[in-house]
Design a protein around this motif. Sequence first.
Motif, mmCIF file in Angstrom:
data_model
loop_
_atom_site.group_PDB
_atom_site.id
_atom_site.type_symbol
_atom_site.label_atom_id
_atom_site.label_comp_id
_atom_site.label_asym_id
_atom_site.label_seq_id
_atom_site.Cartn_x
_atom_site.Cartn_y
_atom_site.Cartn_z
ATOM 1 N N GLN A 2 21.618 6.419 -15.403
ATOM 2 C CA GLN A 2 22.094 6.099 -16.753
ATOM 3 C C GLN A 2 22.793 4.746 -16.796
ATOM 4 O OE1 GLN A 2 21.338 8.018 -19.309
ATOM 5 N NE2 GLN A 2 22.318 6.674 -20.772
ATOM 6 N N GLU A 3 23.519 4.392 -15.714
ATOM 7 C CA GLU A 3 24.280 3.153 -15.736
ATOM 8 C C GLU A 3 23.392 1.915 -15.671
ATOM 9 O OE1 GLU A 3 25.798 2.752 -11.244
ATOM 10 O OE2 GLU A 3 25.956 4.710 -12.152
ATOM 11 N N LEU A 4 22.108 2.078 -15.314
ATOM 12 C CA LEU A 4 21.198 0.938 -15.314
ATOM 13 C C LEU A 4 20.826 0.516 -16.734
ATOM 14 C CD1 LEU A 4 18.554 1.800 -12.561
ATOM 15 C CD2 LEU A 4 20.323 0.072 -12.440
ATOM 16 N N ILE A 5 20.912 1.455 -17.653
ATOM 17 C CA ILE A 5 20.370 1.203 -18.978
ATOM 18 C C ILE A 5 21.335 0.389 -19.834
ATOM 19 C CG2 ILE A 5 19.437 2.258 -21.060
ATOM 20 C CD1 ILE A 5 17.679 2.577 -18.578
ATOM 21 N N ASN A 6 20.994 -0.878 -20.027
ATOM 22 C CA ASN A 6 21.661 -1.745 -20.982
ATOM 23 C C ASN A 6 20.696 -1.982 -22.133
ATOM 24 O OD1 ASN A 6 23.445 -2.007 -18.763
ATOM 25 N ND2 ASN A 6 24.077 -4.018 -19.489
ATOM 26 N N LYS A 7 21.097 -2.816 -23.062
ATOM 27 C CA LYS A 7 20.187 -3.165 -24.162
ATOM 28 C C LYS A 7 18.935 -3.842 -23.600
ATOM 29 C CE LYS A 7 19.106 -3.655 -28.530
ATOM 30 N NZ LYS A 7 18.846 -2.527 -29.411
ATOM 31 N N ILE A 8 19.156 -4.776 -22.673
ATOM 32 C CA ILE A 8 18.045 -5.500 -22.035
ATOM 33 C C ILE A 8 18.157 -5.306 -20.528
ATOM 34 C CG2 ILE A 8 16.870 -7.726 -21.786
ATOM 35 C CD1 ILE A 8 17.129 -7.080 -24.694
ATOM 36 N N VAL A 9 17.066 -4.922 -19.870
ATOM 37 C CA VAL A 9 17.054 -4.785 -18.406
ATOM 38 C C VAL A 9 15.869 -5.575 -17.858
ATOM 39 C CG1 VAL A 9 16.931 -3.225 -16.427
ATOM 40 C CG2 VAL A 9 18.066 -2.468 -18.521
ATOM 41 N N PHE A 10 16.161 -6.617 -17.048
ATOM 42 C CA PHE A 10 15.108 -7.368 -16.370
ATOM 43 C C PHE A 10 14.888 -6.766 -14.987
ATOM 44 C CE2 PHE A 10 16.306 -10.549 -19.498
ATOM 45 C CZ PHE A 10 15.122 -11.207 -19.762
ATOM 46 N N VAL A 11 13.624 -6.531 -14.632
ATOM 47 C CA VAL A 11 13.289 -6.010 -13.304
ATOM 48 C C VAL A 11 12.430 -7.061 -12.601
ATOM 49 C CG1 VAL A 11 12.229 -4.128 -11.993
ATOM 50 C CG2 VAL A 11 13.318 -3.647 -14.200
ATOM 51 N N GLY A 12 12.959 -7.616 -11.500
ATOM 52 C CA GLY A 12 12.249 -8.692 -10.800
ATOM 53 C C GLY A 12 12.090 -8.402 -9.327
ATOM 54 N N GLY A 13 11.432 -9.323 -8.626
ATOM 55 C CA GLY A 13 11.230 -9.160 -7.191
ATOM 56 C C GLY A 13 9.941 -9.803 -6.734
ATOM 57 N N LYS A 14 9.765 -9.860 -5.432
ATOM 58 C CA LYS A 14 8.557 -10.428 -4.817
ATOM 59 C C LYS A 14 7.348 -9.579 -5.189
ATOM 60 C CE LYS A 14 6.885 -11.534 -0.145
ATOM 61 N NZ LYS A 14 6.407 -12.901 -0.402
ATOM 62 N N GLY A 15 6.175 -10.213 -5.279
ATOM 63 C CA GLY A 15 4.964 -9.478 -5.611
ATOM 64 C C GLY A 15 4.659 -8.385 -4.594
ATOM 65 N N GLY A 16 4.260 -7.218 -5.080
ATOM 66 C CA GLY A 16 3.836 -6.136 -4.203
ATOM 67 C C GLY A 16 4.920 -5.208 -3.713
ATOM 68 N N VAL A 17 6.174 -5.395 -4.185
ATOM 69 C CA VAL A 17 7.273 -4.550 -3.682
ATOM 70 C C VAL A 17 7.462 -3.271 -4.500
ATOM 71 C CG1 VAL A 17 8.548 -6.468 -2.631
ATOM 72 C CG2 VAL A 17 9.018 -5.830 -5.019
ATOM 73 N N GLY A 18 6.770 -3.174 -5.649
ATOM 74 C CA GLY A 18 6.922 -1.984 -6.492
ATOM 75 C C GLY A 18 7.723 -2.236 -7.747
ATOM 76 N N LYS A 19 7.672 -3.496 -8.199
ATOM 77 C CA LYS A 19 8.439 -3.926 -9.370
ATOM 78 C C LYS A 19 7.997 -3.202 -10.652
ATOM 79 C CE LYS A 19 7.703 -8.177 -9.561
ATOM 80 N NZ LYS A 19 6.577 -7.986 -10.448
ATOM 81 N N SER A 20 6.683 -3.216 -10.886
ATOM 82 C CA SER A 20 6.162 -2.591 -12.113
ATOM 83 C C SER A 20 6.415 -1.085 -12.126
ATOM 84 C CB SER A 20 4.657 -2.856 -12.246
ATOM 85 O OG SER A 20 4.422 -4.229 -12.435
ATOM 86 N N THR A 21 6.260 -0.458 -10.962
ATOM 87 C CA THR A 21 6.518 0.987 -10.874
ATOM 88 C C THR A 21 7.988 1.271 -11.166
ATOM 89 O OG1 THR A 21 4.784 1.192 -9.197
ATOM 90 C CG2 THR A 21 6.326 3.027 -9.389
#
Length: 307
Positions: A2-21
């Motif tokens: 629950q604490e991750l959820i802000n109005k806007i959440v950017f999820v980043g990282g190196k390609g292939g690490v499971g970012k989209s999932t």
Amino acid sequence: MQELINKIVFVGGKGGVGKSTSAAAIAWKSAKDGFKTLLVSTDPAHNLGDIFDKKIGGKVTSVTANLAALEIDPDIETEKYMKGVKENIKGIVHSRMVEEVHRQLDTAKASPGADEAALFDKLISIILEESECYDTIIIDTAPTGHTIRLLSLPELMGIWIEGMLQKRQKTNDNYTQLLNDGDPIDDPIYDVLKKRKERFSAAREILLNPEKTSFVFVLNPERLPILETKKALTLLDSYHLHVKTLIVNKTLPENPEGEFLRKRKEHEEKYVTMIEEYFVKQKLSYVPLFSNDISDMAELEKFGAYI
């Protein structure tokens, strides 16, 4: 989670690490908790459609009652962006020069950074306008290098536009003195630049507000993703964009069977130690390596339980 959820959440990282999932799991959990959620992919290698087994594309598409998704196509957005610029110069540039200006703009479409500027323009629209329709927006960004440039654009372009505004103002003042009537001249270019500066400032204010925006990076317990994440966080810190949460994805089970996996686990533990030494200011969420791809809602929910 629950604490991750802000109005806007950017999820980043190196390609292939499971970012989209990871982005999809956060968005899915947010929607299940009753929040109206928009999941946005800016990664050219879109795979949200694969995760949800649904064609998504460039228009906001309903996934569930509380979850909608959008895959931004950089080529389409660059085309729209340049079209908008051409519209802005109508009535500003002399008719004899329009064709040449259009030719130069068409050339600029292929220049480095054009797609990122267009992508950021689209994100600004989502953040400033679409956000009124949603409780939270999860943004699955392109691999680390693009993410850094994308998130640093508000400051960089704000400075550039401010410089342009000062030059235009000086030119206008000179024209006013030259005409010697004391009346300020109309300058549509100045007005366009001023509006863009105001939009960048508004976006920057939201990005820098920890109560509205949070940043999550995903990495694997391996040397290159760790080093790349460390560089990314240091650079983002310099822009006052602070990452508070890391998802360490694809970790092996505590007691793996077989000689190969045991050795691999010993190897992994060195990198887990490195992660805990490097990222003392971040909250770490460990997600295990699953035996199969995350390809349906049940698996996505299982994945999300670890975040």
